[in-house]
Design a protein around this motif. Structure first.
Motif, PDB file in Angstrom:
ATOM      1  N   PRO A 270       1.642  -0.201   5.068  1.00 47.41           N
ATOM      2  CA  PRO A 270       2.083   0.574   3.919  1.00 47.41           C
ATOM      3  C   PRO A 270       1.543   0.000   2.614  1.00 47.41           C
ATOM      4  O   PRO A 270       1.071  -1.143   2.564  1.00 47.41           O
ATOM      5  CB  PRO A 270       3.610   0.446   3.973  1.00 47.41           C
ATOM      6  CG  PRO A 270       3.829  -0.883   4.614  1.00 47.41           C
ATOM      7  CD  PRO A 270       2.718  -1.022   5.633  1.00 47.41           C
ATOM      8  N   ARG A 316       1.299   4.646   4.644  1.00 47.36           N
ATOM      9  CA  ARG A 316       2.676   4.883   4.239  1.00 47.36           C
ATOM     10  C   ARG A 316       2.868   4.561   2.757  1.00 47.36           C
ATOM     11  O   ARG A 316       2.336   3.590   2.243  1.00 47.36           O
ATOM     12  CB  ARG A 316       3.618   4.052   5.107  1.00 47.36           C
ATOM     13  CG  ARG A 316       3.747   4.572   6.542  1.00 47.36           C
ATOM     14  CD  ARG A 316       4.448   3.565   7.428  1.00 47.36           C
ATOM     15  NE  ARG A 316       3.565   2.451   7.748  1.00 47.36           N
ATOM     16  CZ  ARG A 316       3.975   1.330   8.329  1.00 47.36           C
ATOM     17  NH1 ARG A 316       5.253   1.170   8.622  1.00 47.36           N
ATOM     18  NH2 ARG A 316       3.113   0.371   8.608  1.00 47.36           N
ATOM     19  N   ASN A 317       3.642   5.412   2.083  1.00 50.21           N
ATOM     20  CA  ASN A 317       3.943   5.247   0.654  1.00 50.21           C
ATOM     21  C   ASN A 317       2.694   5.276  -0.216  1.00 50.21           C
ATOM     22  O   ASN A 317       2.640   4.621  -1.262  1.00 50.21           O
ATOM     23  CB  ASN A 317       4.710   3.935   0.406  1.00 50.21           C
ATOM     24  CG  ASN A 317       6.036   3.886   1.130  1.00 50.21           C
ATOM     25  OD1 ASN A 317       6.751   4.883   1.194  1.00 50.21           O
ATOM     26  ND2 ASN A 317       6.363   2.739   1.706  1.00 50.21           N
ATOM     27  N   ARG A 320       2.208   5.250  -4.212  1.00 54.53           N
ATOM     28  CA  ARG A 320       2.339   4.062  -5.043  1.00 54.53           C
ATOM     29  C   ARG A 320       1.023   3.655  -5.709  1.00 54.53           C
ATOM     30  O   ARG A 320       1.021   2.914  -6.691  1.00 54.53           O
ATOM     31  CB  ARG A 320       2.883   2.897  -4.211  1.00 54.53           C
ATOM     32  CG  ARG A 320       4.368   3.032  -3.888  1.00 54.53           C
ATOM     33  CD  ARG A 320       4.861   1.870  -3.064  1.00 54.53           C
ATOM     34  NE  ARG A 320       6.319   1.875  -2.967  1.00 54.53           N
ATOM     35  CZ  ARG A 320       7.023   1.016  -2.251  1.00 54.53           C
ATOM     36  NH1 ARG A 320       6.398   0.068  -1.546  1.00 54.53           N
ATOM     37  NH2 ARG A 320       8.342   1.086  -2.222  1.00 54.53           N
TER      38      ARG A 320
END
Length: 457
Positions: A270, A316-317, A320
Motif C-alpha cells: 500500500p 492500495r490507498n 495518497r
C-alpha cells in the motif's frame, strides 16, 4: 418502527469523503444489518438521507454534509444463482470483488465492471457504471433485469423495464436520489478462463488512437487506452491501447490452460502515508517512460484479469500520492462527430495549463439508455487533477468546452460542476424530476451533490 430499532443501527458522527478525498463532509452514519433497521432509519423523520456503498464515488455523490448517511455494506448477501441462465440475485451491498471471488472459479464474470472491483452493486446501479466494453455491451443497467427499491415511505417496490419502469430508469444513474436499492437481479457473463486474449497497441497521437479504436471495434469486446496528457504537437494524445476478449481454453498456453480460472490477483504494497508525488516534472517523466516501455507486442497477448481490468486496485490507498488535499477526477464524453475535435481542444488546454495528470484514460462508448445516465455514443476521457489553487476555475473552463460540443460530465466523479452546466448537459432532467417526485415527494433522499447541483429545483 420504534426508536429502539433505530438505535440498534448504531448511528455515529463521522468525517467522510469520496475516493478523491475531496471534499470532506461530516454526517451521522447508520450501518443497518437488517432491512427492518434500514426501514426505521428511512422513515424515522424527514431529514435528508443518502445511501452509501463502498465510498468509491470520487466526489460528493455519496456525501450528505451535516445530514444522514446509511452505509449498506452489511447488506451483502448473495441470495440465489441460476447457472443455466447466469441470473444472480443479491443484496445491494455485495461488491464486484465478491462476485469475482465467488463466481469466476465457476466460469462467470460480471457483465460490466468499472476500473475498480471494490464497488458495491447498489452504488454501481445508482451510477449506472460503464466499463471497457461499453461500445459493445452498454452500461450495467443493460444487464440488470430488476431491483427492489425502498422509497421514502418505507415501501419496497419491484422496478424493471415492465414494472414501475419510470422509477427503474430514474434510479439507474440517479445517484441514489430515488430511494435505497435493496437487492437486484443481474445476468452474469459465462467465461472459459480468467485471462484475456488481446493486443497492446501504441498510437502516436489522437488520430492514431481513434483510428485504432475504430479498427478493433468489432474484433474486441474490451478496449481502453492510457493517454499521455503532456504530449504536444504531432504527438498530442499519444496512447497505449489495451484491447482483448476473454480467452478460450484453446487460446491459452498450456501452463495457463491447466488452471484457467485462477482468481488470484496481484497485490502490491500500500501507499502508507500521504506523499504527494504528482507534479508536472514527475508526470512528464512517467508519461515518457510509460510510452517508451510499451513497445508494440505481437497479437494475442495474454492478460490476466486483474491487471487488465483493475490495474490500480493492486496499489492500495493510491489516492495518497496526491497528498492531503486530494484530487478531482474529471470525466467527460463527446458525441461521435465532436469527439476528435473535443479531445484535441481539451488536451491542448490541459497541456497549456501545465496541470499534472499521470492517470488519463480514453474509452469508446456505444448505445445507452437512461434518463440521467452519463454515457452516450462517442469517446470519453477521464483525467485526475490534484487539488491545487485555481483548479476549480480551470475545470469550469473545461466544462464550457465540453458543453459547446454537446458533451457532458460524469456525476459519479464530479465534485464541483455548476447547476447551470448540469442542466445544460442533462436535458432529460425534467423527466427524472417527475419520477423522483412520485417516489420521494418530500425530497427525503438528497446528497451534497444533489443540493450543489439543485437537482430537484
Amino acid at each position: 418502527m420504534t426508536t429502539n430499532t433505530i438505535s440498534a443501527a448504531h448511528p455515529r458522527r463521522a468525517l467522510l469523503s469520496g475516493w478523491g478525498r475531496y471534499p470532506l463532509s461530516e454526517s451521522d452514519v447508520y450501518r443497518p444489518d437488517k432491512i427492518a433497521e434500514l426501514q426505521a432509519v428511512v422513515t424515522a423523520d424527514s431529514t435528508s438521507l443518502i445511501a452509501r456503498g463502498a465510498g468509491r464515488a470520487y466526489g460528493d455523490a455519496a456525501l450528505n454534509d451535516h445530514h444522514r448517511v446509511v452505509d449498506l455494506t452489511r447488506l451483502n448477501r448473495m441470495l440465489s444463482f441460476d447457472a443455466t441462465t447466469g441470473l444472480l440475485r443479491c443484496e445491494a451491498g455485495v461488491t464486484i470483488a465478491e462476485l469475482i471471488d465467488v463466481f469466476l472459479p465457476r466460469g462467470f464474470f460480471p457483465p460490466v465492471t468499472p476500473g475498480t472491483r471494490f464497488v458495491t452493486l447498489g452504488g454501481s446501479v445508482a451510477a449506472d457504471v460503464h466499463g471497457k466494453n461499453h461500445h459493445r455491451d452498454s452500461s450495467l443497467a443493460s444487464h440488470v433485469t430488476n431491483f427492489d427499491l425502498m422509497v421514502a415511505s418505507g415501501e419496497v417496490l419491484r422496478c424493471s423495464r415492465e414494472e414501475n419502469s419510470d422509477l427503474f430508469w430514474a434510479t439507474v444513474g440517479g445517484m441514489g436520489l430515488t430511494g435505497v436499492i435493496l437487492e437486484l437481479e443481474l445476468r452474469m457473463r459465462r467465461v472459459e478462463s480468467a485471462y484475456l486474449d488481446g493486443e497492446l497497441i501504441r498510437a502516436g497521437n489522437v488520430d492514431a488512437a481513434i483510428e485504432a479504436f475504430e479498427r478493433i471495434d468489432a474484433q474486441y469486446g474490451y478496449s481502453v487506452a492510457w493517454i499521455d496528457c503532456n504530449s504536444t504537437r504531432s504527438a498530442l494524445g499519444r496512447s497505449i491501447l489495451n484491447v482483448g476478449n476473454f480467452a478460450t481454453l484453446e487460446q491459452l498456453p498450456r501452463n495457463l490452460a491447466q488452471d484457467p480460472l485462477n482468481t488470484m490477483p496481484k497485490l502490491s504494497p500500500p501507499v502508507p502515508l500521504d506523499f504527494p508525488v504528482v507534479n508536472s516534472l514527475t508526470v512528464r517523466a512517467f508519461n515518457a517512460l510509460n510510452y517508451a516501455f510499451h513497445r508494440e507486442k505481437a497479437a494475442h497477448t495474454i492478460f490476466d484479469w486483474g491487471s487488465f481490468f483493475y490495474p490500480l486496485d493492486s496499489i492500495r490507498n493510491w489516492p495518497r500520492i496526491y497528498g492531503k488535499r486530494g484530487f478531482v477526477q474529471y470525466q467527460c464524453v463527446w458525441p461521435p462527430d465532436e469527439s476528435r475535435a473535443g479531445l484535441i481542444e481539451l488536451l491542448e488546454e490541459v497541456t497549456r495549463s501545465r496541470r499534472a495528470s499521470f492517470l488519463a484514460v480514453l474509452k469508446k462508448f456505444g448505445a445507452q439508455d437512461g434518463l440521467i445516465s452519463f454515457p452516450m455514443p462517442g469517446y470519453t476521457l477521464a483525467i485526475d487533477f490534484p487539488v491545487t489553487d485555481g483548479l476549480l476555475e480551470f475545470l469550469d473552463t473545461l466544462d464550457a468546452m465540453v458543453l459547446k460540443r454537446g458533451g457532458r460530465v460524469y456525476l459519479a466523479k464530479d465534485a464541483r460542476m455548476s447547476p447551470e452546466t448540469f442542466r445544460a448537459m442533462y436535458p432529460n432532467l425534467p423527466k427524472w424530476q417527475a419520477a423522483k417526485a412520485v417516489a420521494d415527494p418530500g425530497n427525503r433522499f438528497s446528497s451534497s451533490l444533489s443540493r450543489r447541483l439543485r437537482m430537484t429545483e
